[in-house]
Design a protein around this motif. Structure first.
Motif, mmCIF file in Angstrom:
data_model
loop_
_atom_site.group_PDB
_atom_site.id
_atom_site.type_symbol
_atom_site.label_atom_id
_atom_site.label_comp_id
_atom_site.label_asym_id
_atom_site.label_seq_id
_atom_site.Cartn_x
_atom_site.Cartn_y
_atom_site.Cartn_z
ATOM 1 N N ILE A 39 38.847 37.394 47.108
ATOM 2 C CA ILE A 39 37.848 38.283 47.721
ATOM 3 C C ILE A 39 36.518 38.192 46.978
ATOM 4 N N LEU A 40 36.577 38.108 45.661
ATOM 5 C CA LEU A 40 35.353 38.075 44.853
ATOM 6 C C LEU A 40 34.769 36.672 44.710
ATOM 7 N N GLY A 41 35.481 35.675 45.238
ATOM 8 C CA GLY A 41 34.954 34.314 45.251
ATOM 9 C C GLY A 41 34.950 33.620 43.904
ATOM 10 N N VAL A 42 35.969 33.877 43.093
ATOM 11 C CA VAL A 42 36.086 33.228 41.790
ATOM 12 C C VAL A 42 37.506 32.712 41.608
ATOM 13 N N GLN A 43 37.695 31.868 40.603
ATOM 14 C CA GLN A 43 39.028 31.423 40.220
ATOM 15 C C GLN A 43 39.675 32.529 39.388
ATOM 16 N N VAL A 44 40.972 32.589 39.358
ATOM 17 C CA VAL A 44 41.685 33.588 38.559
ATOM 18 C C VAL A 44 41.293 33.477 37.085
ATOM 19 N N THR A 45 41.006 32.284 36.634
ATOM 20 C CA THR A 45 40.639 32.089 35.222
ATOM 21 C C THR A 45 39.381 32.853 34.828
ATOM 22 N N PHE A 46 38.546 33.178 35.810
ATOM 23 C CA PHE A 46 37.334 33.958 35.533
ATOM 24 C C PHE A 46 37.670 35.254 34.803
ATOM 25 N N PHE A 47 38.763 35.877 35.178
ATOM 26 C CA PHE A 47 39.123 37.176 34.608
ATOM 27 C C PHE A 47 39.617 37.072 33.170
ATOM 28 N N PHE A 48 39.930 35.868 32.738
ATOM 29 C CA PHE A 48 40.431 35.665 31.381
ATOM 30 C C PHE A 48 39.379 35.084 30.449
ATOM 31 N N GLU A 49 38.187 34.780 30.974
ATOM 32 C CA GLU A 49 37.127 34.242 30.136
ATOM 33 C C GLU A 49 36.785 35.261 29.058
ATOM 34 N N ASP A 50 36.443 34.773 27.887
ATOM 35 C CA ASP A 50 36.134 35.615 26.722
ATOM 36 C C ASP A 50 37.325 36.460 26.315
ATOM 37 N N GLN A 51 38.519 35.996 26.592
ATOM 38 C CA GLN A 51 39.742 36.738 26.288
ATOM 39 C C GLN A 51 39.920 36.968 24.796
ATOM 40 N N ASN A 52 39.471 36.038 23.960
ATOM 41 C CA ASN A 52 39.637 36.218 22.516
ATOM 42 C C ASN A 52 38.989 37.501 22.043
ATOM 43 N N ARG A 53 37.850 37.831 22.601
ATOM 44 C CA ARG A 53 37.185 39.077 22.241
ATOM 45 C C ARG A 53 38.035 40.258 22.669
ATOM 46 N N ALA A 54 38.691 40.137 23.798
ATOM 47 C CA ALA A 54 39.488 41.250 24.324
ATOM 48 C C ALA A 54 40.718 41.516 23.478
ATOM 49 N N THR A 55 41.277 40.477 22.898
ATOM 50 C CA THR A 55 42.511 40.663 22.136
ATOM 51 C C THR A 55 42.275 40.703 20.640
ATOM 52 N N SER A 56 41.032 40.533 20.193
ATOM 53 C CA SER A 56 40.779 40.448 18.756
ATOM 54 C C SER A 56 40.961 41.771 18.044
ATOM 55 N N SER A 57 40.579 42.859 18.675
ATOM 56 C CA SER A 57 40.691 44.143 17.996
ATOM 57 C C SER A 57 40.729 45.274 19.013
ATOM 58 N N VAL A 58 41.696 46.137 18.864
ATOM 59 C CA VAL A 58 41.792 47.298 19.748
ATOM 60 C C VAL A 58 40.578 48.184 19.560
ATOM 61 N N LEU A 59 40.088 48.307 18.334
ATOM 62 C CA LEU A 59 38.936 49.158 18.079
ATOM 63 C C LEU A 59 37.681 48.629 18.763
ATOM 64 N N GLY A 72 40.041 44.249 33.833
ATOM 65 C CA GLY A 72 39.402 45.265 34.675
ATOM 66 C C GLY A 72 37.892 45.211 34.585
ATOM 67 N N GLY A 73 37.386 45.011 33.376
ATOM 68 C CA GLY A 73 35.939 44.907 33.198
ATOM 69 C C GLY A 73 35.365 43.692 33.891
ATOM 70 N N ARG A 74 36.099 42.589 33.861
ATOM 71 C CA ARG A 74 35.642 41.374 34.541
ATOM 72 C C ARG A 74 35.675 41.552 36.066
ATOM 73 N N ILE A 75 36.669 42.299 36.567
ATOM 74 C CA ILE A 75 36.704 42.609 38.006
ATOM 75 C C ILE A 75 35.469 43.408 38.366
ATOM 76 N N ARG A 76 35.190 44.446 37.577
ATOM 77 C CA ARG A 76 34.029 45.306 37.846
ATOM 78 C C ARG A 76 32.735 44.503 37.760
ATOM 79 N N MET A 77 32.611 43.649 36.732
ATOM 80 C CA MET A 77 31.403 42.863 36.560
ATOM 81 C C MET A 77 31.156 41.973 37.776
ATOM 82 N N ARG A 78 32.186 41.245 38.208
ATOM 83 C CA ARG A 78 32.021 40.329 39.339
ATOM 84 C C ARG A 78 31.734 41.087 40.627
ATOM 85 N N ARG A 79 32.457 42.182 40.854
ATOM 86 C CA ARG A 79 32.255 42.973 42.064
ATOM 87 C C ARG A 79 30.818 43.477 42.118
#
Length: 154
Positions: free
Chosen positions: A64-84, A15-22
């Motif tokens: 619509i945003l002109g990116v590959q789907v993989t764009f939304f998963f970039e930096d995914q390790n940070r997203a899954t590293s810690s809920v806090l 969601g954050g990556r969608i917002r960032m690109r938009r």
């Protein structure tokens, strides 16, 4: 047992990556929603990670945003590293989604005079109360020669 459903770290990340690109391309939530055939409130929920984005919908958003789907998963390790860690977006991520930040960066990028660019950085750091020292990669006040910089490019 009553449970409250909270967004998962990966849903918030996407969601954050969608917002960032938009925001980077200057598109409103309403315009994205119209392209998807949904309400802007649904886009808000996607961007907050409150509603999970399905694979087909994510492909539509990417188109619509002109990116590959993989764009939304970039930096995914940070997203899954810690809920806090994911309770709030990092200051840099939050800043990059603000319209005035993007306008400032876009305008700054068009300045070709190196002295003017340096003067703007020094002035901005001074206004913000940031030190102008060697750790920041900028000269300290004691090593800075005070010279006038013309704001008109030659």
């Amino acid at each position: 047992m009553a449970s409250t459903k909270s967004p998962s770290p990966i849903d918030r990340h996407i969601g954050g990556r969608i917002r960032m690109r938009r925001t980077m391309i200057g598109m409103s939530q309403e315009k994205l929603a119209n392209g998807l055939g949904i309400t802007f409130q649904q886009v808000q929920k996607y961007e907050k990670g409150a509603n999970r984005v399905g694979s087909g919908r994510l492909q539509q958003i990417a188109d619509i945003l002109g990116v590959q789907v993989t764009f939304f998963f970039e930096d995914q390790n940070r997203a899954t590293s810690s809920v806090l860690e994911q309770a709030q977006p990092s200051p840099a991520e939050d800043l990059l989604t603000q319209r005035d930040t993007l306008q400032l960066v876009q305008a700054f990028a068009t300045i070709t005079n190196r002295d003017i660019r340096r003067a703007i950085v020094i002035m901005t750091r001074a206004i913000a109360g940031c030190p102008l020292d060697s750790e920041a990669g900028l000269p300290s006040e004691s090593t800075t020669s005070h010279r006038k910089v013309s704001l008109h490019s030659s």
